[in-house]
Scaffold this motif. Structure first.
Motif, PDB file in Angstrom:
ATOM      1  N   ILE A  23       2.920   1.852 -14.922  1.00 28.05           N
ATOM      2  CA  ILE A  23       2.520   1.364 -13.613  1.00 28.05           C
ATOM      3  C   ILE A  23       2.349   2.504 -12.607  1.00 28.05           C
ATOM      4  O   ILE A  23       1.503   2.433 -11.702  1.00 28.05           O
ATOM      5  CB  ILE A  23       3.515   0.283 -13.120  1.00 28.05           C
ATOM      6  N   GLY A  80      -1.887   0.255 -16.161  1.00 26.66           N
ATOM      7  CA  GLY A  80      -0.724  -0.183 -15.395  1.00 26.66           C
ATOM      8  C   GLY A  80      -0.010  -1.381 -15.984  1.00 26.66           C
ATOM      9  O   GLY A  80       1.213  -1.427 -15.988  1.00 26.66           O
ATOM     10  N   LEU A  83       4.654   4.796  -5.854  1.00 27.13           N
ATOM     11  CA  LEU A  83       4.580   4.581  -7.307  1.00 27.13           C
ATOM     12  C   LEU A  83       3.726   5.655  -7.981  1.00 27.13           C
ATOM     13  O   LEU A  83       4.050   6.144  -9.063  1.00 27.13           O
ATOM     14  CB  LEU A  83       3.938   3.214  -7.597  1.00 27.13           C
ATOM     15  N   GLY A 116       2.622   1.600  -3.193  1.00 28.83           N
ATOM     16  CA  GLY A 116       1.686   2.077  -4.218  1.00 28.83           C
ATOM     17  C   GLY A 116       1.560   3.588  -4.200  1.00 28.83           C
ATOM     18  O   GLY A 116       1.494   4.233  -5.257  1.00 28.83           O
ATOM     19  N   ILE A 141      -9.586   4.474  -5.292  1.00 29.80           N
ATOM     20  CA  ILE A 141     -10.459   3.587  -4.518  1.00 29.80           C
ATOM     21  C   ILE A 141     -10.316   3.887  -3.031  1.00 29.80           C
ATOM     22  O   ILE A 141     -11.222   3.654  -2.251  1.00 29.80           O
ATOM     23  CB  ILE A 141     -10.098   2.104  -4.819  1.00 29.80           C
ATOM     24  N   PHE A 142      -9.150   4.459  -2.664  1.00 21.92           N
ATOM     25  CA  PHE A 142      -8.828   4.613  -1.251  1.00 21.92           C
ATOM     26  C   PHE A 142      -9.781   5.524  -0.473  1.00 21.92           C
ATOM     27  O   PHE A 142     -10.225   5.144   0.619  1.00 21.92           O
ATOM     28  CB  PHE A 142      -7.372   5.068  -1.105  1.00 21.92           C
ATOM     29  N   ALA A 185      -7.160   1.095 -14.091  1.00 18.37           N
ATOM     30  CA  ALA A 185      -5.837   0.968 -13.470  1.00 18.37           C
ATOM     31  C   ALA A 185      -5.095  -0.223 -14.061  1.00 18.37           C
ATOM     32  O   ALA A 185      -3.905  -0.150 -14.359  1.00 18.37           O
ATOM     33  CB  ALA A 185      -5.973   0.805 -11.959  1.00 18.37           C
ATOM     34  N   TYR A 186      -5.814  -1.335 -14.252  1.00 13.24           N
ATOM     35  CA  TYR A 186      -5.196  -2.535 -14.828  1.00 13.24           C
ATOM     36  C   TYR A 186      -4.711  -2.247 -16.243  1.00 13.24           C
ATOM     37  O   TYR A 186      -3.560  -2.512 -16.584  1.00 13.24           O
ATOM     38  CB  TYR A 186      -6.205  -3.683 -14.829  1.00 13.24           C
ATOM     39  N   PHE A 235     -13.903  -5.421 -10.480  1.00  6.39           N
ATOM     40  CA  PHE A 235     -12.996  -5.607 -11.611  1.00  6.39           C
ATOM     41  C   PHE A 235     -13.490  -6.700 -12.551  1.00  6.39           C
ATOM     42  O   PHE A 235     -13.559  -6.533 -13.761  1.00  6.39           O
ATOM     43  CB  PHE A 235     -11.603  -5.976 -11.077  1.00  6.39           C
ATOM     44  N   SER A 252     -14.867  -1.185  -6.010  1.00  7.44           N
ATOM     45  CA  SER A 252     -13.565  -1.670  -6.468  1.00  7.44           C
ATOM     46  C   SER A 252     -13.718  -2.845  -7.431  1.00  7.44           C
ATOM     47  O   SER A 252     -12.781  -3.582  -7.665  1.00  7.44           O
ATOM     48  CB  SER A 252     -12.742  -2.111  -5.258  1.00  7.44           C
ATOM     49  N   PHE A 260       0.836  -1.201   0.000  1.00  2.22           N
ATOM     50  CA  PHE A 260       0.000   0.000   0.000  1.00  2.22           C
ATOM     51  C   PHE A 260       0.873   1.255   0.000  1.00  2.22           C
ATOM     52  O   PHE A 260       0.686   2.165  -0.817  1.00  2.22           O
ATOM     53  CB  PHE A 260      -0.929  -0.014   1.221  1.00  2.22           C
ATOM     54  N   ALA A 314     -10.785   0.203 -11.138  1.00  2.98           N
ATOM     55  CA  ALA A 314      -9.930  -0.981 -11.115  1.00  2.98           C
ATOM     56  C   ALA A 314      -9.547  -1.435 -12.521  1.00  2.98           C
ATOM     57  O   ALA A 314      -8.393  -1.773 -12.779  1.00  2.98           O
ATOM     58  CB  ALA A 314     -10.614  -2.110 -10.357  1.00  2.98           C
ATOM     59  N   SER A 331      -5.606   3.465  -9.170  1.00 10.37           N
ATOM     60  CA  SER A 331      -6.019   2.548  -8.085  1.00 10.37           C
ATOM     61  C   SER A 331      -6.300   3.317  -6.802  1.00 10.37           C
ATOM     62  O   SER A 331      -7.223   2.995  -6.063  1.00 10.37           O
ATOM     63  CB  SER A 331      -4.905   1.551  -7.778  1.00 10.37           C
ATOM     64  N   THR A 379      -8.075  -4.862  -5.612  1.00 10.48           N
ATOM     65  CA  THR A 379      -7.805  -3.978  -6.750  1.00 10.48           C
ATOM     66  C   THR A 379      -7.058  -2.717  -6.336  1.00 10.48           C
ATOM     67  O   THR A 379      -6.555  -1.994  -7.183  1.00 10.48           O
ATOM     68  CB  THR A 379      -9.115  -3.590  -7.455  1.00 10.48           C
ATOM     69  N   LEU A 380      -6.994  -2.447  -5.024  1.00  5.69           N
ATOM     70  CA  LEU A 380      -6.226  -1.291  -4.571  1.00  5.69           C
ATOM     71  C   LEU A 380      -4.732  -1.623  -4.549  1.00  5.69           C
ATOM     72  O   LEU A 380      -3.895  -0.751  -4.681  1.00  5.69           O
ATOM     73  CB  LEU A 380      -6.710  -0.879  -3.169  1.00  5.69           C
ATOM     74  N   LEU A 381      -4.400  -2.903  -4.382  1.00  7.70           N
ATOM     75  CA  LEU A 381      -3.011  -3.288  -4.127  1.00  7.70           C
ATOM     76  C   LEU A 381      -2.322  -4.010  -5.269  1.00  7.70           C
ATOM     77  O   LEU A 381      -1.119  -4.193  -5.241  1.00  7.70           O
ATOM     78  CB  LEU A 381      -2.949  -4.209  -2.892  1.00  7.70           C
ATOM     79  N   PHE A 382      -3.080  -4.435  -6.302  1.00  8.01           N
ATOM     80  CA  PHE A 382      -2.481  -5.401  -7.221  1.00  8.01           C
ATOM     81  C   PHE A 382      -1.281  -4.863  -7.996  1.00  8.01           C
ATOM     82  O   PHE A 382      -0.350  -5.611  -8.273  1.00  8.01           O
ATOM     83  CB  PHE A 382      -3.540  -5.975  -8.174  1.00  8.01           C
ATOM     84  N   LEU A 383      -1.240  -3.570  -8.300  1.00  4.94           N
ATOM     85  CA  LEU A 383      -0.095  -3.065  -9.071  1.00  4.94           C
ATOM     86  C   LEU A 383       1.207  -3.061  -8.256  1.00  4.94           C
ATOM     87  O   LEU A 383       2.175  -3.689  -8.681  1.00  4.94           O
ATOM     88  CB  LEU A 383      -0.405  -1.682  -9.652  1.00  4.94           C
ATOM     89  N   PRO A 384       1.228  -2.394  -7.064  1.00  4.23           N
ATOM     90  CA  PRO A 384       2.464  -2.490  -6.279  1.00  4.23           C
ATOM     91  C   PRO A 384       2.785  -3.928  -5.875  1.00  4.23           C
ATOM     92  O   PRO A 384       3.966  -4.309  -5.836  1.00  4.23           O
ATOM     93  CB  PRO A 384       2.183  -1.626  -5.044  1.00  4.23           C
TER      94      PRO A 384
END
Lengths: 315, 282
Positions: free
Chosen positions: A284, A278, A61, A58, A294-295, A274-275, A252, A250, A55, A271, A291, B124-129
């Motif tokens: 990425i 990324g 990133l 991320g 979503i937080f 982002a996919y 997907f 969230s 997290f 989601a 992504s 889906t919040l974490l999959f990239l990192p």
């Protein structure tokens, strides 16, 4: 053990605190705080490595222009500023809220209706109750494939049935606004059972005498639902809605299988965008930024849930 | 006063008809999977034919699935991943749940809420990192990437459910075991654990199903077709560009759904207990 007599009266911790050799590992394990942390340690280690660290990483990133395999440099809020100006992202933003809002209202309404219905007695009730949950149990992508086939542009069984009534069905996943409507319909189909079965479980603890008394007082079925069922069910409703909102926000899988965000990127949620940005496109850093949108929804949900649970505890 | 036939009609309209309609709407896609999976291609792609009827049922799609695709591998991978990640999750969440339910220690409450928060964090919040973390650990393209990451959403759920479960067991038994000279660990293993078995079973069944159904991690961590799981294999390997092998796709979707449906049907009550654990806690 020698301290047997003392243990009988005092809480065990009091005994564990006065051993002659406090560093004796066997005695250390008798201390609540030591054993407590030890028992938590494996779970905390896992969650730190694969949730907390990713997290934070991320967030880092999202502030860089990293690409897959190319470590990027710090660019500040550039990704976020770029996103707010991007029309695909703006569409995605609207989609996510629309998708979550509309489906939640329908799932709540249908869930209550199905729960009230299943709370009656009728033959094969146990079987029906078990069957109702199937859409929610089965892997989402696999049931979504069945829907993909049902929405097929040429061989759609839904359109075949509509044609029997002289209606020419749309190209469900092809022409706007039908793709978004189709996605929501499948999400409602998948989510309603979860609402219904949770509500049903909540209804089963309601005291039947309340209904009998209300019936004697001449209450209608609607009045009983409104004044007995709904208030008792409130805690369950709130928790189920909060859990469902974060899962829907969230989402997907449905979109990935049914539209891949198409046609022309018009049905993305955070989601799936982002996919796409990324991984297949390799940006990425930008994907991580998407992504992260979503937080805030997650924070709000967590906050409301905790606040509500605390209030329940105080009552 | 009310004549009986009217009462029956009323029940019919207010209960039986809606129940049947609900069942048809909720179960039709599964019927559709089943019908499609046994239809020969000639009937599948005949626009004029009545799509609900199968004239010459065939198992050719199933044969294709097992002989020409890696479906058997995917089934095995999914089973292994689901079983291992469930086992890991139980080993981690039973002690964590017990500690949070029974012991008072500084920061305990905070850790409990922390675990609840991670329960709500969507994949889906974490999959990239996380993809990068998996790469650094050298786990990319192996089923171990899934065995180790699935517990991240299973452990919070399991601990949370088990806290509630352990709290519902009276403390007295463990306390009298301590009086009789048992250590705290013995009290946990010999007294609390057997009593919590139904709760542990709920967590296990639910975890297995969640692992079996997981999609996004399996999609992004594994690209080698041999190592894929059923949900990812079926969606990515059976669709080639614009060509859809609907017969075998539906056969795969059906076979991939059967294990969870079976487990579920054997343990409905435990399942519902797990499902509503979060909701009924309050």
């Amino acid at each position: 053990m020698a301290e047997k007599g003392a243990l009988a009266e005092a809480p065990p911790v009091a005994v564990a605190k006065k051993p002659a050799r406090p560093w004796d590992p066997r005695l250390l394990l008798e201390r609540e705080e030591v054993l407590g942390y030890l028992l938590m340690l494996p779970a905390l280690g896992l969650l730190t490595t694969f949730v907390v660290y990713p997290f934070l990483y991320g967030i880092w990133l999202s502030l860089t222009d990293s690409r897959i395999g190319v470590p990027g440099g710090f660019v500040g809020l550039k990704n976020f500023i770029e996103l707010t100006r991007d029309s695909i992202f703006q569409q995605t933003f609207r989609n996510t809220f629309l998708y979550t809002g509309v489906t939640t209202v329908f799932k709540l309404a249908f869930g209550l209706a199905v729960a009230v219905l299943l709370n009656n007695t009728f033959p094969l009730k146990r079987f029906v109750r078990a069957a109702v949950l199937l859409p929610w149990i089965v892997p989402t992508v696999l049931s979504a494939l069945a829907w993909l086939w049902m929405f097929d542009s040429t061989f759609s069984v839904i359109n075949w049935m509509l044609a029997r009534f002289g209606i020419k069905g749309p190209v469900w996943l092809g022409t706007n606004p039908w793709p978004m409507i189709s996605l929501m319909a499948v999400n409602i189909w998948r989510g309603t059972p979860f609402y219904a079965i949770s509500f049903l479980a909540g209804m089963q603890v309601i005291n039947q005498e309340l209904y009998e008394a209300a019936a004697i007082d001449g209450a209608s079925r609607w009045q009983m639902f409104r004044h007995i069922t709904l208030p008792t069910l409130r805690p369950v409703i709130i928790i189920v809605v909060l859990l469902s909102v974060i899962l829907t926000f969230s989402d997907f899988q449905l979109i990935y299988v049914l539209t891949r965000g198409g046609p022309a990127n018009s049905t993305h949620l955070f989601a799936t965008l982002a996919y796409q940005v990324g991984l297949p496109s390799g940006e990425i850093g930008l994907g991580a930024a998407i992504s992260l949108f979503i937080f805030p929804a997650l924070c709000l949900t967590v906050f409301l849930t905790l606040w509500y649970m605390r209030r329940q505890e105080l009552d | 006063m009310t004549p009986r036939p009217v009462a029956i009609l009323d029940r019919f309209i207010s209960i039986y008809v809606p129940v049947v309609i609900t069942l048809v709407l909720l179960l039709f896609p599964f019927y559709w999977m089943a019908v499609t999976s046994v239809k020969p291609n000639a009937e599948l792609f005949d626009v004029k034919a009545n799509p609900f009827i199968v004239l010459r049922p065939t198992l050719e799609h199933y044969r294709y699935l097992f002989e020409r695709t890696l479906f058997a591998n995917w089934l095995l991978n999914t089973t292994v991943v689901a079983a291992l990640s469930t086992a890991i999750s139980l080993v981690l969440s039973v002690p964590a749940g017990y500690a949070l339910a029974r012991f008072r220690f500084p920061g305990g409450t905070l850790l409990g809420w922390g675990i609840f928060v991670t329960y709500l964090v969507p994949q889906t919040l974490l999959f990239l990192p996380l993809t990068q973390v998996i790469n650094w650990l050298g786990l990319a393209n192996t089923i171990w990437s899934l065995v180790l990451t699935y517990p991240t959403f299973l452990v919070p759920f399991g601990s949370w459910l088990l806290i509630g479960y352990f709290r519902s067991i009276p403390k007295d038994l463990e306390e009298s075991a301590l009086v009789d000279g048992a250590t705290r660990l013995q009290a946990l293993v010999r007294i609390a654990l057997p009593l919590a078995l139904p709760g542990i079973l709920s967590v296990g069944i639910f975890s297995f199903t969640l692992s079996w159904n997981e999609f996004i991690y399996a999609l992004v961590f594994i690209s080698d077709p041999v190592n894929k799981t059923v949900p990812v294999g079926v969606t990515s390997e059976l669709i080639r560009g614009d060509v859809f092998f609907w017969g075998s796709l539906m056969a795969g979707a059906l076979l991939g759904s059967v294990p969870v449906a079976l487990i579920y049907s054997f343990f409905v009550e435990y399942f519902v207990a797990g499902l509503t654990a979060g909701a009924v806690k309050g």
